[in-house]
Design a protein around this motif. Structure first.
Motif, mmCIF file in Angstrom:
data_model
loop_
_atom_site.group_PDB
_atom_site.id
_atom_site.type_symbol
_atom_site.label_atom_id
_atom_site.label_comp_id
_atom_site.label_asym_id
_atom_site.label_seq_id
_atom_site.Cartn_x
_atom_site.Cartn_y
_atom_site.Cartn_z
ATOM 1 N N SER A 45 0.829 -1.196 0.000
ATOM 2 C CA SER A 45 0.000 0.000 0.000
ATOM 3 C C SER A 45 0.864 1.247 0.000
ATOM 4 C CB SER A 45 -0.897 -0.003 1.239
ATOM 5 O OG SER A 45 -1.786 1.085 1.162
ATOM 6 N N ASN A 53 0.470 5.737 0.394
ATOM 7 C CA ASN A 53 -0.337 6.950 0.536
ATOM 8 C C ASN A 53 0.362 8.041 -0.256
ATOM 9 O OD1 ASN A 53 -1.886 5.517 2.421
ATOM 10 N ND2 ASN A 53 -0.536 6.135 4.095
ATOM 11 N N ALA A 109 0.137 9.065 9.082
ATOM 12 C CA ALA A 109 0.077 9.313 10.534
ATOM 13 C C ALA A 109 0.403 10.761 10.893
ATOM 14 C CB ALA A 109 1.006 8.367 11.294
ATOM 15 N N ALA A 110 -0.131 11.702 10.112
ATOM 16 C CA ALA A 110 0.165 13.118 10.352
ATOM 17 C C ALA A 110 -1.119 13.921 10.528
ATOM 18 C CB ALA A 110 0.973 13.670 9.195
ATOM 19 N N ALA A 126 -5.713 11.808 8.244
ATOM 20 C CA ALA A 126 -6.646 10.678 8.108
ATOM 21 C C ALA A 126 -6.122 9.556 7.222
ATOM 22 C CB ALA A 126 -8.015 11.177 7.633
ATOM 23 N N SER A 127 -4.818 9.253 7.310
ATOM 24 C CA SER A 127 -4.271 8.165 6.497
ATOM 25 C C SER A 127 -4.811 6.813 6.933
ATOM 26 C CB SER A 127 -2.744 8.145 6.567
ATOM 27 O OG SER A 127 -2.301 7.791 7.863
ATOM 28 N N SER A 128 -5.143 6.682 8.232
ATOM 29 C CA SER A 128 -5.663 5.383 8.658
ATOM 30 C C SER A 128 -7.036 5.146 8.028
ATOM 31 C CB SER A 128 -5.729 5.279 10.181
ATOM 32 O OG SER A 128 -6.506 6.308 10.708
ATOM 33 N N LYS A 151 1.538 12.948 15.668
ATOM 34 C CA LYS A 151 0.991 13.729 16.787
ATOM 35 C C LYS A 151 1.350 13.135 18.150
ATOM 36 C CE LYS A 151 -3.316 11.416 15.743
ATOM 37 N NZ LYS A 151 -3.801 11.394 14.382
HETATM 38 N N1 LIG Z 1 -2.257 2.783 3.233
HETATM 39 C C1 LIG Z 1 -2.359 2.192 4.424
HETATM 40 N N2 LIG Z 1 -2.611 0.865 4.520
HETATM 41 C C2 LIG Z 1 -2.740 0.266 5.707
HETATM 42 N N3 LIG Z 1 -2.647 0.904 6.888
HETATM 43 C C3 LIG Z 1 -2.399 2.228 6.859
HETATM 44 C C4 LIG Z 1 -2.240 2.932 5.632
HETATM 45 N N4 LIG Z 1 -2.001 4.220 5.921
HETATM 46 C C5 LIG Z 1 -1.994 4.332 7.257
HETATM 47 N N5 LIG Z 1 -2.235 3.144 7.833
HETATM 48 C C6 LIG Z 1 -2.260 2.839 9.269
HETATM 49 O O1 LIG Z 1 -2.723 3.961 9.979
HETATM 50 C C7 LIG Z 1 -1.733 4.414 10.896
HETATM 51 C C8 LIG Z 1 -1.794 5.928 11.023
HETATM 52 O O2 LIG Z 1 -2.968 6.260 11.708
HETATM 53 P P1 LIG Z 1 -3.068 7.504 12.687
HETATM 54 O O3 LIG Z 1 -4.458 7.534 13.224
HETATM 55 O O4 LIG Z 1 -1.890 7.504 13.604
HETATM 56 O O5 LIG Z 1 -2.801 8.752 11.701
HETATM 57 P P2 LIG Z 1 -3.769 9.480 10.718
HETATM 58 O O6 LIG Z 1 -4.830 8.552 10.240
HETATM 59 O O7 LIG Z 1 -2.945 10.115 9.638
HETATM 60 O O8 LIG Z 1 -4.366 10.613 11.621
HETATM 61 P P3 LIG Z 1 -5.910 10.844 12.088
HETATM 62 O O9 LIG Z 1 -6.623 9.526 12.104
HETATM 63 O O10 LIG Z 1 -5.824 11.466 13.441
HETATM 64 O O11 LIG Z 1 -6.461 11.797 11.087
HETATM 65 C C9 LIG Z 1 -0.418 3.924 10.310
HETATM 66 O O12 LIG Z 1 0.568 3.793 11.291
HETATM 67 C C10 LIG Z 1 -0.840 2.568 9.743
HETATM 68 O O13 LIG Z 1 -0.890 1.580 10.739
#
Ligand SMILES: Nc1ncnc2c1ncn2[C@@H]1O[C@H](COP(=O)(O)OP(=O)(O)OP(=O)(O)O)[C@@H](O)[C@H]1O
Ligand SMILES: C[C@@](O)(CCOP(=O)(O)OP(=O)(O)O)CC(=O)O
Length: 404
Positions: free
Chosen positions: A109, A111, A116-117, A120-122, A205
């Motif tokens: 995968s 992004n 994780a910034a 909303a990558s999760s 964060k």
């Molecule tokens: N493309 C992806 N495929 C699978 N898991 C992912 C992917 N991108 C991010 N993740 C998972 O999500 C985690 C990041 O989530 P986290 O909630 O810390 O940050 P975020 O989603 O950017 O921020 P927030 O949810 O507060 O907006 C990563 O460490 C990973 O485990």
């Protein structure tokens, strides 16, 4: 020999009614319903390729070219197991189907924005994971059914299974079977809503959403009031506003709910602070921008919202984006010239920004270059897409093409 592989991309979503609190941390069942806008994958997306093969001994996942551990009882393994369970149902019904559910799966995968910034990558990540496995396994599941699974990866990920305007209905069943995403309205219903993401910080964060919200559940009396007396009415009101394309009501509710979410963070013991001076200044600018409009007999023209971090997301009808971008750039000068993907500023560009007539310039001071690192102009978008084989992230070896 057959290759069993599929690639999908999924969008980010940013909530207007915030999810903050779980009643079940394993199943990821929330303490309140929430509602978001799905953003355009042409700008922000996760792309995921999944392949099943009898030679794969274990399930493996690479994120941005780096292998991630799939922990036994972790969120990734839960999602993969659940998808295999659905595949088994397909195989049980049709014995001619290859037994992909018994094969290991390799998942790559990436992004196209910082992971994780607080962007909303999760959400996009788990939605892309579930969408690529659903395509690989040829599941007959609806987006709402798939949202039950991406929810168990990250709560907010359930809302990225749809485009447009999406509600996560909290449900009441203890097994989580009714805690799923539904489409309130598709992108085509109200395509005019644009979003400006002001990237204040793209660092990891301090307090993760997962741990922060549990501390709030355990310690904040204000959260209890929010859950019982505020969110249910707001959910109904914002759905009505979306269906009526009533930006004024949409904006008012969005800003109120962002403010209350950060108030429950402050009401947490010890308190959690996600916004900083830059975030608060953007609130002051949007508030003043709206004041000028309302005092001249107009309506609200923009709405700010903040997740668990300092980055602002400003929602507005497209016609206001030129003024909003100019204002933000005036107070937060950019190191690099802002390039607008919608070409709002023509050949001469936005320059050093501008104040709109009647705007009280003294509501904020100008910040140094770099205080807002980056501006991303996007808009409401569609749901997950299945991509052609050329877009695959796995090489024929079964390893990622961009192995770090
Ligand atoms: N493309 C992806 N495929 C699978 N898991 C992912 C992917 N991108 C991010 N993740 C998972 O999500 C985690 C990041 O989530 P986290 O909630 O810390 O940050 P975020 O989603 O950017 O921020 P927030 O949810 O507060 O907006 C990563 O460490 C990973 O485990
Ligand atoms: C502030 C929020 O962005 C919180 C998102 O929390 P997550 O979905 O990241 O939390 P987990 O379910 O523990 O993975 C609000 C929202 O998106 O609704």
């Amino acid at each position: 020999m057959s290759v069993y592989q599929a690639t999908a991309s999924a969008p980010v979503n940013i909530a207007c009614i915030k999810y903050w609190g779980k009643r079940d941390t394993k199943l990821i069942l929330p303490t309140n319903s929430s509602l978001s806008v799905t953003l355009d994958q042409d700008h922000l997306r996760s792309t995921t390729t999944s392949r099943a093969d009898p030679s794969f001994k274990t399930d493996r996942l690479w994120l941005n070219g780096k292998e991630e551990e799939i922990k036994d009882v972790g969120r990734l393994s839960t999602c993969i197991k659940e998808m295999k369970r659905l595949r088994r149902e397909v195989e049980d019904k049709n014995p001619n189907e290859p037994k992909l559910s018994t094969y290991g799966v390799h998942i790559a995968s990436k992004n196209n924005f910082p992971t994780a910034a607080g962007l909303a990558s999760s959400a996009s990540g788990f939605a892309a994971l579930v969408s690529s496995l659903a395509a690989l396994y040829k599941l007959p599941a609806t987006p709402s059914e798939l949202s039950l699974i991406s929810r168990q990866g990250s709560g907010s990920a359930c809302r990225s299974l749809f485009g447009g305007y999406v509600a996560w209905e909290m449900g009441s069943a203890s097994d989580g079977s009714d805690s799923l995403a539904i489409e309130v309205a598709p992108q085509s219903h109200w395509p005019d809503i644009h979003a400006l993401i002001c990237v204040v910080s793209d660092d990891k964060k301090g307090t993760s959403s997962t741990s922060g919200m549990q501390r709030t559940v355990e310690t904040s009396p204000l959260l209890q009031h929010r859950i019982k007396h505020v969110v249910p009415e707001r959910m109904e009101a914002i759905k009505k506003a979306i269906l009526a394309r009533d930006f004024d009501s949409f904006a008012r509710i969005t800003m109120q709910d962002s403010n209350q979410f950060h108030a429950v963070c402050l009401d947490t013991d010890p308190p959690i602070f996600y916004m900083n001076d830059v975030s608060r200044t953007i609130i002051a600018i949007i508030t003043e921008y709206n004041r000028v409009s309302v005092e001249n007999g107009g309506k609200l023209k923009a709405a700010y919202t903040y997740d668990a971090g300092p980055n602002a997301v400003i929602y507005a009808p497209k016609e206001n984006l030129k003024e909003i971008i100019s204002l933000i750039i005036k107070y937060f000068p950019q190191a690099d010239a802002f390039k607008d993907p919608f070409n709002l500023f023509g050949a001469q560009g936005v320059g050093s920004g501008a104040i709109v007539p009647g705007f009280n310039e003294a509501v904020a001071k100008q910040f140094p270059v770099g205080s807002v690192k980056n501006l991303i102009h996007t808009r409401v978008g569609d749901g997950p897409r299945v991509l052609p084989a050329e877009e695959a992230l796995l090489a024929s070896s079964g390893l990622p093409k961009d192995l770090a």
